[in-house]
Design an enzyme around this catalytic site. Structure first.
Site, PDB file in Angstrom:
ATOM      1  N   LYS A 203       0.841  -1.194   0.000  1.00 44.71           N
ATOM      2  CA  LYS A 203       0.000   0.000   0.000  1.00 44.71           C
ATOM      3  C   LYS A 203       0.881   1.252   0.000  1.00 44.71           C
ATOM      4  O   LYS A 203       2.006   1.231   0.524  1.00 44.71           O
ATOM      5  CB  LYS A 203      -0.872   0.029   1.264  1.00 44.71           C
ATOM      6  CG  LYS A 203      -1.900  -1.068   1.385  1.00 44.71           C
ATOM      7  CD  LYS A 203      -2.624  -0.962   2.720  1.00 44.71           C
ATOM      8  CE  LYS A 203      -3.651  -2.062   2.902  1.00 44.71           C
ATOM      9  NZ  LYS A 203      -4.835  -1.851   2.039  1.00 44.71           N
ATOM     10  N   ARG A 277      -9.827 -11.972   2.554  1.00 40.39           N
ATOM     11  CA  ARG A 277     -10.667 -13.088   2.097  1.00 40.39           C
ATOM     12  C   ARG A 277      -9.924 -14.418   2.201  1.00 40.39           C
ATOM     13  O   ARG A 277     -10.543 -15.462   2.356  1.00 40.39           O
ATOM     14  CB  ARG A 277     -11.138 -12.823   0.668  1.00 40.39           C
ATOM     15  CG  ARG A 277     -10.058 -12.746  -0.370  1.00 40.39           C
ATOM     16  CD  ARG A 277     -10.486 -12.024  -1.632  1.00 40.39           C
ATOM     17  NE  ARG A 277     -10.607 -10.587  -1.422  1.00 40.39           N
ATOM     18  CZ  ARG A 277     -10.996  -9.727  -2.354  1.00 40.39           C
ATOM     19  NH1 ARG A 277     -11.303 -10.159  -3.581  1.00 40.39           N
ATOM     20  NH2 ARG A 277     -11.075  -8.444  -2.097  1.00 40.39           N
TER      21      ARG A 277
END
Length: 424
Positions: A203, A277
Site C-alpha cells: 500500500k 478473504r
C-alpha cells in the site's frame, strides 16, 4: 469533574448567533430537535458539546429514548481523553446502555490500539479473556498458532501471516450455556489482520496509515458476542477469529502462489493486499464444520464497499433474501445502518485464474468493478451450501479522521446489529 446536564427540547433556539441547534445556560446544554433525522442531529450535537472541552454529561429529560441516548454517546466518544455519559430513564434502559457501552468500548480499544502492541496472538488472547470474564464456565477456547495452523490445514491464515516474525493465530471459542450435546445455533467469523502493509502488493503510505483497523471484523464479532451474553444469550455460539499481520519479508507469500485449501479449492494469489478473504476462507470452513444454522462473518474487507455505501452504512451480502431481511430488521431495531449489495452465484467466478479454481481478486486497482460483490462471491466458495450465511463488509467501522458525527478512530458500528441477531 463538573457535570454538564444535556436536555432535548423541541423548542426553537433563542440565540443571538443564528441557527444554533445547541444552546447553553450555565452548566446545562439544550439540543433543539428539528424534527428530521433526529438521531443524526443528536450525534452531531454531541460532537459539538465534546469539542467545547466537556468531558462528563448527565442526560436528562423526558424526550431521551434509548436510541437517542446511544446516538449521543457515539458522538461524544473520543479515542483519547477521559469522558463519561450518565444515562437517564428506568433501570432496564440504563443497564442496556451500560452493556452496549462496555461492549463498544472493548471493540474500540482493540481497533484503536497500536499494531506494535496488538499482535495476532495478543488479539486472540484479549478477545478470549474478555469473553471468558463475561461467560465464565460457559466459555472454553483454544488458540491455534504458527505451524499448528498448517497441521490443521488452515492454509490461508498461515500463508498471509507467515511473513511476520509474530505468528498468525486462529481463536476457536465456544460459548455453550446449554450442555455438551447442544447444537450450535450461530458461528461467528472475524477478520483479524492486526496490521496490513499490503504485502508485496504494498500500500502507499497514506493507505497504510490506518491499517491497524484491519482487525475491525474480529473486534466487532467479539464485542457483539459479549454484548449478547450480557443480555442473557441462551444459545450455543462458536467464534472464530482469523488473526495475522500481513507484512513483507523473505518468508512472505507472493503473487503467483497457489494455495490449496482444506476443502480442495485452489486459489491463485494475484494481489497480496486481498488477504482478508484468504484468512476468512479458513474461518468460514471452520464455522461450516460446526453445523451451525447461521454463519455471520464481519470484516473491513473492501474499499469497494466504502465507495458503494459510504461510511455511515455497513454493506451486507447473503444468498438468502430472508437472511438479508433479518439483518436489516435487527439493524433497524438498534438504529444501525446496513445496506444489501448484490451476490449471485456467478460472483463466485468473477476472479478467474488460468492456473487455479479462482484467483483471490482481479489483477487491477481495487479489484475492478463490483469488487465488494466479487469478494463475497469468493468467500461463498468456503461456506457450507445448506447454511444461512451473512457477510458484513464493515464500511462504517472506522473513521480515518474526525467528522461531524464521529471522532477519529473506531466506531463499533455493527456490534449492536450482530448482537441483536444473536439474541433474536
Amino acid at each position: 469533574m463538573e457535570i454538564m446536564t444535556v436536555t432535548l427540547t423541541q423548542e426553537a433556539p433563542q440565540s443571538l448567533w443564528g441557527k444554533a441547534d445547541v444552546t447553553y445556560q450555565g452548566n446545562q446544554a439544550f439540543i433543539h430537535l428539528s424534527g428530521t433525522d433526529e438521531l443524526r442531529q443528536v450525534q452531531a450535537a454531541a460532537r459539538k458539546i465534546r469539542s467545547q472541552g466537556v468531558s462528563k454529561v448527565q442526560l436528562d429529560g423526558a424526550l431521551w429514548s434509548i436510541d437517542s441516548q446511544w446516538a449521543f454517546s457515539q458522538g461524544f466518544t473520543t479515542a483519547k481523553g477521559e469522558f463519561e455519559v450518565l444515562w437517564c430513564g428506568d433501570s432496564e434502559i440504563q443497564t442496556t446502555l451500560t452493556h452496549r457501552f462496555e461492549a463498544a468500548s472493548f471493540a474500540r480499544m482493540l481497533v484503536n490500539e497500536t499494531p506494535e502492541e496488538l499482535s495476532p496472538v495478543i488479539l486472540a488472547n484479549h478477545a478470549a479473556k474478555w469473553l471468558k470474564a463475561i461467560g465464565g464456565d460457559n466459555v472454553s477456547y483454544d488458540i491455534v498458532e504458527g505451524q499448528e495452523l498448517l497441521e490443521a490445514q488452515w492454509i490461508g491464515l498461515h500463508a498471509v501471516g507467515r511473513g511476520s516474525e509474530r505468528p498468525p493465530a486462529m481463536l476457536v471459542l465456544d460459548f455453550n450455556p446449554l450442555g455438551d450435546d447442544a447444537e450450535v445455533s450461530t458461528a461467528l467469523v472475524g477478520k483479524g489482520i492486526t496490521f496490513d502493509s499490503g504485502g508485496y502488493s504494498i500500500k502507499p503510505s497514506e493507505g497504510m496509515l490506518d491499517m491497524k483497523c484491519d482487525m475491525g471484523g474480529a473486534a466487532t464479532v467479539t464485542a457483539a458476542l459479549g454484548l449478547a451474553m450480557k443480555a442473557g444469550l441462551n444459545k450455543r455460539v462458536k467464534l472464530f477469529l482469523c488473526c495475522a499481520e500481513n507484512l513483507i519479508s523473505g518468508h512472505a507469500y507472493k503473487l503467483g502462489d497457489i494455495l490449496t485449501y482444506k476443502n480442495g479449492v485452489t486459489v491463485e494469489v494475484v494481489n497480496t493486499d486481498a488477504e482478508g478473504r484468504l484468512v476468512l476462507a479458513d474461518g468460514l470452513q471452520a464455522a461450516s464444520d460446526t453445523g451451525a444454522e447461521l454463519i455471520i462473518d464481519a470484516a473491513t474487507l473492501t474499499g469497494a464497499a466504502v465507495m458503494a455505501v459510504g461510511t455511515n452504512y455497513n454493506a451486507i451480502f447473503s444468498p438468502q433474501m430472508e437472511t438479508l431481511q433479518l439483518a436489516q430488521q435487527q439493524a433497524a431495531s438498534v438504529a444501525e445502518n446496513v445496506w444489501p449489495l448484490p451476490l449471485d452465484a456467478w460472483h463466485k467466478d468473477m476472479c478467474p485464474s488460468p492456473y487455479a479454481d479462482t484467483a483471490n481478486s482481479r489483477a487491477m486497482k481495487g479489484g475492478g468493478a463490483g469488487g465488494a460483490s466479487n469478494a463475497a462471491g469468493f468467500l461463498w466458495r468456503f461456506v457450507r451450501p445448506d447454511v444461512n450465511w451473512l457477510h458484513m463488509d464493515l464500511a462504517g467501522a472506522y473513521a480515518s479522521s474526525a467528522n461531524s458525527l464521529w471522532s477519529a478512530g473506531a466506531t463499533a458500528h455493527g456490534v449492536l446489529t450482530i448482537a441483536a441477531i444473536l439474541n433474536k
